[in-house]
Design a protein around this motif. Structure first.
Motif, PDB file in Angstrom:
ATOM      1  N   LEU A  65      19.401 -61.863 -24.760  1.00 53.57           N
ATOM      2  CA  LEU A  65      17.961 -62.061 -24.947  1.00 53.57           C
ATOM      3  C   LEU A  65      17.275 -60.975 -24.124  1.00 53.57           C
ATOM      4  N   GLU A  66      16.615 -60.061 -24.818  1.00 52.29           N
ATOM      5  CA  GLU A  66      15.926 -58.987 -24.116  1.00 52.29           C
ATOM      6  C   GLU A  66      14.479 -58.926 -24.556  1.00 52.29           C
ATOM      7  N   ARG A  67      13.587 -58.817 -23.580  1.00 49.85           N
ATOM      8  CA  ARG A  67      12.190 -58.548 -23.886  1.00 49.85           C
ATOM      9  C   ARG A  67      12.052 -57.037 -23.930  1.00 49.85           C
ATOM     10  N   CYS A  68      11.490 -56.541 -25.038  1.00 52.79           N
ATOM     11  CA  CYS A  68      11.398 -55.097 -25.248  1.00 52.79           C
ATOM     12  C   CYS A  68       9.963 -54.692 -25.568  1.00 52.79           C
ATOM     13  N   SER A  69       9.669 -53.436 -25.282  1.00 49.22           N
ATOM     14  CA  SER A  69       8.355 -52.873 -25.578  1.00 49.22           C
ATOM     15  C   SER A  69       8.300 -52.466 -27.050  1.00 49.22           C
ATOM     16  N   LYS A  70       7.274 -52.932 -27.759  1.00 54.28           N
ATOM     17  CA  LYS A  70       7.101 -52.519 -29.162  1.00 54.28           C
ATOM     18  C   LYS A  70       6.858 -51.010 -29.250  1.00 54.28           C
ATOM     19  N   GLU A  71       6.128 -50.494 -28.286  1.00 52.20           N
ATOM     20  CA  GLU A  71       5.737 -49.093 -28.318  1.00 52.20           C
ATOM     21  C   GLU A  71       6.925 -48.149 -28.149  1.00 52.20           C
ATOM     22  N   THR A  72       7.801 -48.447 -27.175  1.00 50.63           N
ATOM     23  CA  THR A  72       8.898 -47.528 -26.867  1.00 50.63           C
ATOM     24  C   THR A  72      10.268 -48.037 -27.315  1.00 50.63           C
ATOM     25  N   GLU A  73      10.355 -49.332 -27.623  1.00 56.92           N
ATOM     26  CA  GLU A  73      11.607 -50.031 -27.945  1.00 56.92           C
ATOM     27  C   GLU A  73      12.544 -50.111 -26.749  1.00 56.92           C
ATOM     28  N   ASP A  74      12.050 -49.746 -25.572  1.00 55.80           N
ATOM     29  CA  ASP A  74      12.843 -49.865 -24.349  1.00 55.80           C
ATOM     30  C   ASP A  74      12.906 -51.322 -23.913  1.00 55.80           C
ATOM     31  N   THR A  75      14.007 -51.684 -23.259  1.00 56.95           N
ATOM     32  CA  THR A  75      14.140 -53.033 -22.717  1.00 56.95           C
ATOM     33  C   THR A  75      13.253 -53.166 -21.489  1.00 56.95           C
ATOM     34  N   ILE A  76      12.428 -54.191 -21.478  1.00 52.34           N
ATOM     35  CA  ILE A  76      11.601 -54.490 -20.306  1.00 52.34           C
ATOM     36  C   ILE A  76      12.471 -55.229 -19.300  1.00 52.34           C
ATOM     37  N   THR A  77      13.164 -56.269 -19.799  1.00 45.41           N
ATOM     38  CA  THR A  77      14.087 -57.020 -18.953  1.00 45.41           C
ATOM     39  C   THR A  77      15.050 -57.829 -19.807  1.00 45.41           C
ATOM     40  N   ALA A  78      16.257 -57.991 -19.306  1.00 42.73           N
ATOM     41  CA  ALA A  78      17.227 -58.891 -19.938  1.00 42.73           C
ATOM     42  C   ALA A  78      16.938 -60.278 -19.370  1.00 42.73           C
ATOM     43  N   GLU A  79      16.836 -61.254 -20.232  1.00 42.69           N
ATOM     44  CA  GLU A  79      16.493 -62.608 -19.807  1.00 42.69           C
ATOM     45  C   GLU A  79      17.737 -63.482 -19.733  1.00 42.69           C
ATOM     46  N   SER A  80      17.659 -64.526 -18.940  1.00 45.20           N
ATOM     47  CA  SER A  80      18.740 -65.509 -18.884  1.00 45.20           C
ATOM     48  C   SER A  80      18.639 -66.417 -20.107  1.00 45.20           C
ATOM     49  N   SER A  81      19.659 -67.216 -20.316  1.00 45.89           N
ATOM     50  CA  SER A  81      19.652 -68.120 -21.469  1.00 45.89           C
ATOM     51  C   SER A  81      18.504 -69.127 -21.386  1.00 45.89           C
ATOM     52  N   ALA A  82      17.988 -69.382 -20.182  1.00 50.37           N
ATOM     53  CA  ALA A  82      16.865 -70.316 -20.024  1.00 50.37           C
ATOM     54  C   ALA A  82      15.628 -69.841 -20.796  1.00 50.37           C
ATOM     55  N   PHE A  83      15.492 -68.531 -20.962  1.00 54.78           N
ATOM     56  CA  PHE A  83      14.338 -67.971 -21.675  1.00 54.78           C
ATOM     57  C   PHE A  83      14.312 -68.436 -23.136  1.00 54.78           C
ATOM     58  N   ALA A  84      15.468 -68.799 -23.685  1.00 51.22           N
ATOM     59  CA  ALA A  84      15.555 -69.249 -25.080  1.00 51.22           C
ATOM     60  C   ALA A  84      14.736 -70.504 -25.336  1.00 51.22           C
TER      61      ALA A  84
END
Length: 149
Positions: free
Chosen positions: A9-28
């Protein structure tokens, strides 16, 4: 409904497609509304069970142009299934501007699908990210069953 084990689970920037942060399973368990509140982001999801329905990963985002939550993914089905895929989408995705698109990528050898999960029966914006992935899993599993009849 199929219980999924979301490994990535990764939060990513729409603009750059870079990963902002990898999330733990709790984020699900975060409500999908997160994407509406953070429109500059998309969520990249990987799950081993996705292989069962011939997809390797899903990107979830909120499309502010159409005001829809969308899932983008590649589906490993042959090009010859074009009519069946388009027919299934037309019959099972509620009609809305921007509700679905399907394009075959010869280079990749797969279908590039963009589906508004809002337009799939059973969706509401109180669902968690995990529940939206499970809803999408069931939708794609039915699509494959229908196409391969």
């Amino acid at each position: 409904m199929m219980k999924l084990n979301l490994e990535v689970l990764e939060r990513c920037s729409k603009e750059t497609e870079d990963t902002i942060t990898a999330e733990s399973s709790a984020f699900a368990s975060t409500p999908i509304q997160y994407l509406k509140e953070n429109q500059g982001e998309f969520i990249y999801v990987e799950c081993a069970q996705f292989n069962d329905i011939r997809i390797d990963a899903v990107a979830l985002e909120y499309d502010d142009a159409f005001n829809l939550y969308t899932a983008l993914f590649g589906l490993k089905l042959q090009k010859k299934h074009s009519e069946a895929i388009r027919s299934y989408l037309k019959g099972h995705v509620k009609s809305a501007l921007g509700s679905s698109s399907a394009a075959f990528s010869g280079q990749e050898g797969l279908w590039e699908l963009n589906i508004a999960v809002d337009c799939i029966e059973g969706f509401n914006d109180q669902l968690s990210i995990e529940q939206v992935c499970e809803l999408l899993y069931e939708f794609v599993a039915q699509l494959i069953k229908t196409v391969e009849k």
